[in-house]
Each structure stands twice: as C-alpha cells, then as structure tokens.
Design a protein around this motif. Structure first.
Motif, mmCIF file in Angstrom:
data_model
loop_
_atom_site.group_PDB
_atom_site.id
_atom_site.type_symbol
_atom_site.label_atom_id
_atom_site.label_comp_id
_atom_site.label_asym_id
_atom_site.label_seq_id
_atom_site.Cartn_x
_atom_site.Cartn_y
_atom_site.Cartn_z
ATOM 1 N N TRP A 225 -7.242 2.040 -6.591
ATOM 2 C CA TRP A 225 -7.073 3.412 -6.130
ATOM 3 C C TRP A 225 -8.308 3.847 -5.348
ATOM 4 N N THR A 226 -8.095 4.507 -4.201
ATOM 5 C CA THR A 226 -9.185 5.039 -3.401
ATOM 6 C C THR A 226 -8.833 6.452 -2.957
ATOM 7 N N THR B 149 -3.585 0.375 -3.450
ATOM 8 C CA THR B 149 -3.414 -0.969 -2.902
ATOM 9 C C THR B 149 -3.088 -1.914 -4.046
ATOM 10 N N LEU C 72 -6.377 12.029 0.984
ATOM 11 C CA LEU C 72 -5.494 10.863 0.904
ATOM 12 C C LEU C 72 -5.872 10.007 -0.291
ATOM 13 N N LEU D 260 4.252 11.376 0.721
ATOM 14 C CA LEU D 260 3.572 10.143 1.110
ATOM 15 C C LEU D 260 3.408 10.114 2.620
ATOM 16 N N THR D 261 2.452 9.335 3.102
ATOM 17 C CA THR D 261 2.281 9.211 4.554
ATOM 18 C C THR D 261 3.436 8.441 5.184
ATOM 19 N N VAL E 145 -0.425 12.023 -0.278
ATOM 20 C CA VAL E 145 -1.122 13.132 0.380
ATOM 21 C C VAL E 145 -1.319 14.249 -0.654
ATOM 22 N N VAL F 171 0.262 5.532 0.168
ATOM 23 C CA VAL F 171 -0.738 6.580 0.387
ATOM 24 C C VAL F 171 -0.124 7.936 0.037
ATOM 25 N N PHE G 103 -11.384 0.073 3.055
ATOM 26 C CA PHE G 103 -10.903 0.992 4.092
ATOM 27 C C PHE G 103 -11.197 0.472 5.501
ATOM 28 N N GLU H 242 0.847 -1.195 0.000
ATOM 29 C CA GLU H 242 0.000 0.000 0.000
ATOM 30 C C GLU H 242 0.881 1.243 0.000
ATOM 31 N N ARG I 131 -5.084 6.487 -1.824
ATOM 32 C CA ARG I 131 -4.501 5.211 -1.413
ATOM 33 C C ARG I 131 -4.411 4.263 -2.604
#
Length: 567
Positions: A319-320, A342, A338, A372-373, A287, A285, A544, A283, A340
């Motif tokens: 993609w989310t 996956t 965000l 990125l987170t 920003v 993520v 999620f 994953e 995300r």
C-alpha cells in the motif's frame, strides 16, 4: 541529424534494460523477431539519404536478433536499389551456454555486454551499416573511433576518451538540455541531438548542429556524465575509464571539450544482462477526497484485508498513500489523495479477478466518496532484470562482415584484478555489497580529494536545487543519483555537506538501504549508488518512479540551510 550538417557516423542506442525484456517477449511469440522494428522503418525513410551523404550508421537495434535485422536490411537495400553494405555483430546471446556458464534457469534472455572491436572490424571491412545485439552503449561511438584512428587494445587512454564521449551521446538530447535540472536557462522546446568530434588522442568536443534547440554546456555534459554511472572507475569490456580524470572546457557557444581522460585495463569478466519473468502483478488505485484522508486509507486497508480469503491472498501486497490533496482546494482533483495497492504473485489468479472483485465490492460499504481511478484489470506478467558476470574468454564475440565472413573478436589481452563479482555470480544487493563497502571505505580514506570547506557565514533555508543540479537513473535494482555544483564555492559546500547520512535524512526512503558516495572533483560532483531502491528493476514496477528518473528532482526540492554566499 542527416540534413543538419556534416557527419561521418550516425549512431543509435535502442537497448534499455526494459527493452531487452520487451524484445524477448516478441521473440517468444515469433522466433524471427527480437530486434527493434522501429529502426527498419527509420531506414526505409533515410538510408538512401545517409548513403548520398557518405554517412555510416552504427546501431544496437539488432537486440536479440542482429542477424535477423541484418537480413531485413539487405532486403530493404535491394528493394530500394541503394548501394549499401550491411554487417552485424553477434555472440552476446548466452542462452545456449546457460548451463555451462552457471547462469540461472528460467531466463528469457541472457546477453553479454560486448565491446567496440567487433563494430570496428565491420567498419574496417567496408560496412555502411553495422547492427549489433547487446553491446555497451558507448561501444557505438568507440567502435567507429577504433576503425578511423587504428587504435589497438593497448591504447587505453584513447579508448577511455571515446567511451566517455559515447556515454555523453548515448541518451541523445539528455546532453543538449533535455532532462536538465536548469532547463529554464535554455529553449528546450525541441533540443538538437549531440555530436562528438573525436580526435586521435581520445579527446572530443561535444556540440550539436547549428540552429537546433537546447544547449551544450559544461552543465549539460556533466549531468549526462553522472547519469547511470557509479564510482570513479567506469568498467567496460575494452577499457576502464577513470571518470575522476575527465576535464570539461567550454570552447565557445555549444562546444564543450572533453580531455584528460585516463584509461585502465578492463576487468576479465563481462557483464551479462539477465531477463526473466518474475510473476504477475496488478494495481488498484483508490481516490480519497476531502477530509480524513488518513482515516479513509486505514479503513480501506482493514476492509481489504478482511475481504481477501487467506487462500486467495497474493504473496505481496503493498500500500502507498500519495498525499496529492490540498486543503480548501478549488477543484475536486486538487482535494484528492491516491491510495495505491500493488499486488504480486507467481500465480496470475491471485492478482486477477478476485483482487479486483474485493476492491469493487467495497464501493457501497466503504469510505465516503469511494471511487477508483480505473476499473481493476486482469493483472499482467512482470519482468525482472539482474546482472551476472562471466569470463570474457567464454563469450564468442563475432563480427559478421558484409561478404559473410565471420571474424572472431578476442577479449582484451590485458585485464585488471577482479573488481567485479567472479564469473557465474549473479549480482544483486547482497552480491555487490562487499565491493560497494570497499568503494565507500576507499572514498572515506581519501580526504585529499575533499576541497577546503567553505568558511562559516550566514545561511538561509532554501531548496537545494537553487544551487545544485542532479540527474538520476537506474541500473537493475539499484538507483544512481549524481549531484553537481555550478561553482567552486558550491563544490566546497557540496563535498562537505551532502554526506550519506544527510542524503538518508533528505530521502527517507533510502534510510535502510546501502548507500555509497563517490567524489568526482573535476566535475565538482558527488555520485551516489542507492542499492536495492528499485527492487527487482524497472519491469517489476517496485516503486512509484520505477527507474528513479525523478529522484534527483526530489532531492533538489528538499530544503536545507544554504550559505547565503551561494544564493
């Protein structure tokens, strides 16, 4: 629980679907493991106190190694000089019989959900501590009741009552105000744990120790009764409990009586939980801060697609975009959304270094404010949970008594017509579709179960959660969503308003999924099964909220025209 007041039996449920996968991976590393080691640490602290107070302990902490946990407990008893006898229940592990039972290959664990009579046999033989592998959660309560009251397999109503009490207790503080829609009505800083006072007819009173936090009300008990159940019939290995017969009565502060529960013969099959590795996942993520969030997300997707060579592309890329950003935000975090990504693939290399490299290399060539987170990791294996059904007669349910004697526990002598898939079948969205369609048709053909609709009157746009409670959870790849009203008028409105069609509108994620609605008038509740919402189950991290724990709260936050008489 041991110091707060009198108890006869202390139970503990350690085995979620995800836990079985974790224990299976423990066993792969060390064949002597596979049980819940936290339970041993707890027993080091309080087994002596339990024996001083005459409290028996019944837990499913044995996981995949109940015999191994029983051995460790006996060492603990000897080491601490405690006068305690230990017994265990086994036979749920079906991996050695995989081929003859027609179960799929490549499994890490295959465990049948055993019933309560093995636990009862251990207690009747004088065990002070009983550990099991995979039994139904409610068996931990029904087993002691069988031993105490001398029930037989024919006492279906009493067994059903104990199963319902067990279902209320199995998730601890969820019955005393934890995870409760109307939590602000009680002090749930430190809720007490629930207690069931069981009676010979199968009725019970749910309560908690005096002076503990939280609350026991008809609402807290209703919420737990709806949790991870489905239709009006709640099938198990010993009995099928009719949830539409449950009556709840508040007898006083923190005391709710459960009675009226009817039982029917159980199915001839046992559910089997199957755990396997599904592949590898990773994953990343991104920003996205400030303006043009949608355009930034679109740019990332296009750049990422170009950066990954076709030969390196994972089997699944999802993609989310979570719009957590606020306009004119006072902090940078509040101004950020965000995105995300996956990735899943059977090959760990396809979700490892190359995936992270493609993300990081966009850093100076991508959208403004790129970060990125967290740095991309190497990826990790993920598990898949599915259910199968086998003939109960093919499962060697065995009670191993304190003196070492092994007692075979026979399956239920009388069973109902098959309400579950045939033995050997693996249940998934397709396997259960026919049964679910039948259930939906049955509900729609019972207009007598619907109350009179609420008379027309003025309405106001407001969140559903002002008048309805909800609790949600997971069963493999399916989600369960129970919704209840707090008054008779609220029930009349709920039953006619919250249809499958409206639920799909309020929760667009469910719009293409099979959804089944079940009516439970005694609880003033409807219970929905959302087939396939969770993909391959919690360990696969399909969405999620992979266990659908907050699905009910999402529904309660949606706005609808609500009769002012309810508000």
């Amino acid at each position: 629980m041991l110091t707060g007041g009198p108890l006869d039996v202390l139970t503990g449920d350690y085995l979620a679907e995800l836990t079985m996968l974790i224990l299976a991976r423990d066993r792969m590393k060390d064949p002597s493991l596979g049980y819940a080691r936290t339970f041993l640490r707890q027993m080091e602290e309080c087994l002596g106190l339990a024996r001083e107070r005459g409290v028996k302990i019944v837990v499913n902490a044995g996981g995949l190694q109940p015999a191994g946990l029983a051995r460790e407990l006996r060492k603990l008893v000897q080491r601490q000089g405690i006068a305690a006898t230990v017994a265990h229940v086994e036979g749920d592990d079906l991996l050695p019989q995989r081929s003859e039972l027609g179960l799929p290959e490549g499994l890490l664990a295959a465990n049948a959900y055993l019933g309560a009579f093995g636990i009862a046999a251990c207690l009747e033989a004088g065990a002070d501590v009983v550990v099991t592998g995979r039994v139904t959660d409610a068996a931990l309560v029904a087993g002691p009741a069988i031993a105490h009251f001398g029930w037989t397999a024919d006492d279906l109503d009493a067994l059903a009552g104990a199963v319902v009490a067990g279902h209320v207790l199995e998730c601890g503080a969820q019955a005393t105000g934890g995870n409760y829609a109307f939590f602000r009505e009680h002090d749930v800083t430190r809720p007490g744990f629930p207690i069931a006072e069981l009676h010979a007819d199968g009725s019970s009173v749910i309560t908690k120790h005096p002076g503990t936090g939280g609350a026991v009300t008809a609402g807290t008990v209703t919420a737990q009764l709806l949790y991870e159940t489905g239709g009006v019939r709640y099938p198990g290995p010993d009995v099928t409990a009719r949830l539409d017969s449950v009556r709840l009565t508040e007898e006083g502060p923190d005391r709710v009586r459960i009675d009226g529960v009817r039982g029917e013969a159980p199915p001839a099959t046992l559910k089997v939980g199957l755990n396997r590795l599904g592949g590898h996942r990773n994953e990343v993520v991104f920003v996205l801060t400030g303006l043009d969030v949608e355009a930034k997300a679109d740019l990332v997707r296009r750049q990422f697609a170009a950066a990954l060579a076709p030969a390196a592309r994972p089997a699944e890329l999802r993609w989310t975009l979570a719009r957590t950003d606020h306009p004119d935000a006072p902090t940078e975090e509040a101004a950020s959304a965000l995105l995300r990504l996956t990735a899943r693939d059977p090959d760990p290399a396809r979700v490892g270094r190359q995936l992270g490299k493609a993300a990081v290399e966009l850093g100076l060539a991508g959208y403004p404010g790129f970060h990125l987170t967290a740095p991309p990791g190497p990826g990790a294996p993920y598990g898949v949970f599915t259910a199968a059904f086998v003939d109960a007669k093919a499962v060697g349910h065995t009670a191993v008594l304190p003196d070492g004697r092994r007692v075979a526990v026979p399956p239920a002598p009388v069973t109902a017509r098959p309400a579950l898939p045939e033995p050997g079948t693996v249940a998934g969205p397709e396997a259960g579709a026919e049964a679910r369609t039948e259930a939906r048709t049955e509900a729609e053909q019972e207009p007598a179960a619907l109350p009179q609709p609420l008379p027309a009157g003025p309405v106001r746009r407001a969140p559903l959660g002002l008048v309805l409670g909800a609790r949600s959870g997971d069963k493999g790849g399916d989600a369960n969503l129970g919704v209840w009203a707090r008054s008779e008028d609220g029930w009349r409105w709920l039953a006619h308003t919250l249809t499958v069609e409206l639920l799909r509108e309020l929760l667009p994620e469910t719009s293409e999924l099979p959804v089944t609605r079940h009516l439970l008038p005694n609880l003033r509740a409807v219970n929905f099964t959302l087939t396939g919402l969770l993909g391959e189950g919690v360990a696969a991290q399909h969405r999620f909220d992979p266990q659908a724990k907050a699905l009910g709260e999402w529904l309660r936050s949606r706005h609808l025209d609500i009769p002012e008489v309810l508000l």
